[in-house]
Design an enzyme around this catalytic site. Structure first.
Site, PDB file in Angstrom:
ATOM      1  N   TYR A  78     -15.692  11.761  -2.038  1.00 34.26           N
ATOM      2  CA  TYR A  78     -14.757  12.853  -2.288  1.00 34.26           C
ATOM      3  C   TYR A  78     -13.957  12.655  -3.567  1.00 34.26           C
ATOM      4  CZ  TYR A  78     -10.618  15.791  -1.570  1.00 34.26           C
ATOM      5  OH  TYR A  78      -9.591  16.696  -1.730  1.00 34.26           O
ATOM      6  N   ASP A 132     -10.985  11.138   7.785  1.00 41.55           N
ATOM      7  CA  ASP A 132     -11.038  10.939   6.338  1.00 41.55           C
ATOM      8  C   ASP A 132     -10.070   9.848   5.880  1.00 41.55           C
ATOM      9  OD1 ASP A 132     -12.870  13.009   6.083  1.00 41.55           O
ATOM     10  OD2 ASP A 132     -11.395  14.470   5.356  1.00 41.55           O
TER      11      ASP A 132
END
Length: 225
Positions: free
Chosen positions: A219, A125
């Site tokens: 996100y 991520d």
């Protein structure tokens, strides 16, 4: 001194405040470590003064330097890492924040000269792959900055483990660079623990790409970025 004085003062306040995050997340000891931030629209940056306790930092004590690393405003000597920060700003125009720590677990990987492998989704991520190792370089000149730039140019990681030294992180803002330093230490610790239990399982490159894209582009609350 070029640059909007109000903007500079706001940046000094922000960078001063962000140093408390290094203490909060146990990334620094005594007076080690520093944060800098590029002044928008000017060839200047602000940085922690050398050898000053985190408890004693004030916005006024944060010094202003030009992109050669020379002091422009402030009564205290700049950090001993100022030349490294200046080199990064000169050669990476997209970078607006730089952080340096000697955080324990990440620095242990740096002492081994070993990159942190991408074996956690949180690493995919945030860093888009492994956290690389940069070359050994002596403190005081721009050799450290040169190593940071050479290692991170073209790399998705916003963190580099400078060999036998510690962590440098970069970001689109000082806060983003601090986040990268916090996350670097977090994954360094977790991967170290995992290796005590056995060989960590790698994540497939395609899955790393997918995770990185989702985190960077989907996100969170997009309107706040």
């Amino acid at each position: 001194m070029n640059g909007d004085k109000r903007v500079i003062e706001e940046l000094r306040e922000s960078v001063c405040r962000l140093h408390a995050e290094l203490v909060r997340y146990d990334l620094v000891a005594w007076t080690a470590g520093n944060i800098s931030g590029r002044v928008p629209g000017a060839d200047l940056f602000v940085i922690k003064p050398s050898g000053v306790s985190y408890d004693d930092l004030t916005p006024e004590s944060i010094v202003v330097c030009d992109l050669s690393g020379d002091l422009v405003e402030g009564s205290l000597a700049p950090s001993s890492d100022t030349a490294a920060h200046a080199y990064v700003y000169r050669h990476m125009p997209e970078v607006n924040g730089v952080v340096h720590t000697h955080s324990t677990y990440a620095s242990a990987w740096a002492a081994r000269g070993e990159p942190i492998p991408c074996v956690l989704t949180a690493m995919a991520d945030e860093f888009g792959g492994e956290i690389p190792v940069g070359p050994f370089a002596l403190i005081g000149g721009d050799d450290i900055g040169r190593g940071i730039v050479e290692t991170l140019t073209g790399h998705r990681s916003r963190a580099v483990l400078m060999r036998n030294h510690g962590v440098f992180t970069i970001g689109e803002s000082p806060k983003a660079a601090v986040k990268a330093a916090v996350m670097c230490e977090d994954v360094a610790r977790t991967v170290h623990v995992a290796r005590q239990l056995g060989a960590p399982a790698p994540i497939a490159p395609d899955d790393v790409d997918s995770l990185y894209d989702r985190y960077q582009n989907v996100y969170g609350q997009r309107s706040h970025r």
